[in-house]
Design an enzyme around this catalytic site. Structure first.
Site, short mmCIF file in Angstrom:
data_model
loop_
_atom_site.label_atom_id
_atom_site.label_comp_id
_atom_site.label_asym_id
_atom_site.label_seq_id
_atom_site.Cartn_x
_atom_site.Cartn_y
_atom_site.Cartn_z
N ASP A 1 9.62 2.80 -1.10
CA ASP A 1 8.68 3.50 -0.22
C ASP A 1 9.02 3.15 1.24
O ASP A 1 8.69 2.08 1.74
CB ASP A 1 7.25 3.06 -0.58
CG ASP A 1 6.20 3.73 0.31
OD1 ASP A 1 6.59 4.51 1.21
OD2 ASP A 1 5.00 3.48 0.09
N LYS B 1 5.35 9.99 8.07
CA LYS B 1 5.25 10.67 9.37
C LYS B 1 6.43 10.49 10.34
O LYS B 1 6.60 11.30 11.24
CB LYS B 1 3.95 10.25 10.04
CG LYS B 1 3.71 8.73 9.97
CD LYS B 1 2.24 8.39 9.74
CE LYS B 1 2.08 6.92 9.38
NZ LYS B 1 1.32 6.62 8.21
N TYR C 1 0.86 -1.18 0.00
CA TYR C 1 0.00 0.00 0.00
C TYR C 1 0.90 1.22 0.00
O TYR C 1 1.85 1.30 0.78
CB TYR C 1 -0.88 -0.02 1.26
CG TYR C 1 -1.73 1.22 1.46
CD1 TYR C 1 -2.84 1.46 0.67
CD2 TYR C 1 -1.42 2.14 2.46
CE1 TYR C 1 -3.63 2.59 0.86
CE2 TYR C 1 -2.20 3.27 2.66
CZ TYR C 1 -3.31 3.49 1.86
OH TYR C 1 -4.09 4.61 2.06
N1 HOZ Z 1 -3.78 1.98 6.66
C1 HOZ Z 1 -3.05 2.96 7.42
C2 HOZ Z 1 -1.87 2.29 8.03
N2 HOZ Z 1 -1.26 1.32 7.25
C3 HOZ Z 1 -3.95 3.55 8.46
C4 HOZ Z 1 -3.53 4.85 9.01
C5 HOZ Z 1 -4.48 5.44 10.06
O1 HOZ Z 1 -5.64 5.05 10.16
O2 HOZ Z 1 -4.04 6.31 10.76
#
Ligand code: HOZ
Length: 428
Positions: A239, A267, A144
């Protein structure tokens, strides 16, 4: 465990926010319960609005590598606040953070700040396309890279076919430019490059996948991508949104000794503040506006608070590199204890771990790609998640996410976690 206040807060939130959350996985839909509303977090702990305390292994999905509200980070933000919240103009802290990243990550000569991992990967693939003058992007099933149109694509009907949109609202015309291959499959990669190497703008990968649960790259797989992209003049994008500054000071790139053309960050480079970045080889990065023809911009990019937090976090890591060996040991301890407990109670599991990222899959098949990750018994995961939560252990509410260790996890935290895991295996 009483979570009534969270339940009421969720009902209220649903009136004003779609699904009651601002990011889907937080709805806890996969684990059949309602989310906990977090009141505060400190060190290895999060506290919900009902007053429950948990040992946190989500860590805001990775960036709280030093633990929550680490003093050096919060102090840096506090002292930046009084100088203004946003300038939309250059500030010194941007150059300081950019220099830090360039100094730490070997293949990054220059870096552009953005506001999230999604923005970083979206910009990186636009740059790959602009630089090469080609359209096709290769990604891997189960990885992802945020929610931009070109990357919300799942595998098509066969190996090495073009993908189809994995979200409504993504035009099929976008999907036709994204080729989705199985993770860890060198043969599929070879065949894709053989057939259309001259049309491939770039390959993007999570160097350790964290979004299908943790799946490490097979030995040589990342090197194979490097080889093929170099041979065919395509851009190799690594990534590191989850792995950067986590799997080693210089991320997966440093850990595995690989080279990339562009690296994307999220982040963690802002100590948890909303920030992202993409950087890489100067020749490619200078295709970005204003030096080049690829457009990307943003008022909040290089925001002074995010930069202050990022500088404080990365400076701390640069000065405390022993953290990486310590966290490796913490991960090894949990992996060992979890495996022993599952074996004792005859529960089939596979644990994938790379350093401080780990996943427990309820399956008797090794998990090497998305197909094998999907063999995990998600009903069992659901029970495991809820039972761990009842014992004060806050895990990601999905089989297809990672457990994140942080520097603030103490020996006592880990022992308590292992004990909870043992109890849960007994009743699973
Ligand atoms: N799918 C995101 C983490 N792999 C979710 C991030 C979130 O909900 O803060």
């Amino acid at each position: 465990m009483n979570t009534n206040k969270s339940k009421t807060a969720f009902d209220e939130a649903k009136k004003y926010i779609p699904g009651g959350v601002n990011s889907p996985v937080r709805a806890f839909a996969n684990v059949g319960t309602h989310p906990l509303f977090i009141a505060k977090a400190k060190g290895s702990r999060v506290y919900d609005i009902d007053g429950n305390e948990f040992i946190d292994y989500v860590g805001s999905w990775g960036p709280m590598f030093l633990g929550h509200a680490k003093e050096c980070v919060t102090e840096a933000v506090k002292s930046a606040v009084d100088n203004g919240l946003s300038f939309g103009a250059p500030c010194l802290a941007e150059t300081e953070l950019a220099k830090r990243i360039c100094d730490i990550v070997p293949c990054v000569d220059v870096v552009r700040m953005v506001n999230s991992g999604t923005e970083a990967t979206m910009s990186a693939i636009r740059l790959a396309r602009g630089y090469t003058g080609r359209n096709i992007i290769v990604k891997f099933e189960g990885c992802y890279h945020g929610h931009s149109d070109s990357l919300l694509i799942k595998a098509g009907s066969g190996v090495a076919t073009f993908g189809s949109a994995s979200s409504a609202g993504v035009p099929e015309d976008f999907a036709k430019y994204t080729l989705v291959l199985p993770y860890n499959d060198e043969a599929a990669l070879d065949s894709a490059f053989e057939k259309m190497g001259s049309e491939i703008a770039g390959v993007i990968i999570e160097p350790v996948a964290g979004n299908m649960g943790v799946v490490p790259p097979r030995e040589g797989f990342l090197q194979k991508i490097r080889l093929l992209t170099e041979k065919h003049g395509s851009v190799f994008i690594i990534d590191e949104v989850m792995t950067g500054f986590r799997l080693s000071l210089s991320g997966a790139i440093g850990r595995f000794g690989i080279d990339a053309d562009i690296v994307t960050f999220g982040k963690i480079i802002g100590g948890g503040m909303p920030v992202g970045a993409y950087g890489g080889k100067r020749e490619i990065m200078e295709f970005v506006s204003p030096t080049g023809p690829v457009y990307q911009a943003g008022t909040l990019s290089g925001n002074p608070l995010a930069m202050a937090a990022g500088n404080a976090q990365l400076e701390y890591l640069q000065e405390h590199t022993d953290i990486y060996e310590e966290i490796e040991q913490k991960g090894a301890y949990l992996e060992r204890e979890f495996k022993a407990a599952a074996e004792k109670h005859g529960i089939d599991i596979r644990i994938n771990r790379v350093g401080s990222m780990m996943s427990v899959f309820f399956t008797d098949t090794d998990v090497v790609d998305f197909e094998t990750a999907c063999k995990s018994d998600t009903e069992r995961f659901k029970k495991y998640f809820n039972e761990m939560l009842r014992r004060g252990i806050y895990l990601a509410p999905s089989q297809f996410e990672s457990l994140f260790l942080c520097d603030a996890h103490t020996e006592e935290d880990l022992e308590k976690t292992a004990k909870a895991f043992g109890e849960v295996m007994e009743i699973l």
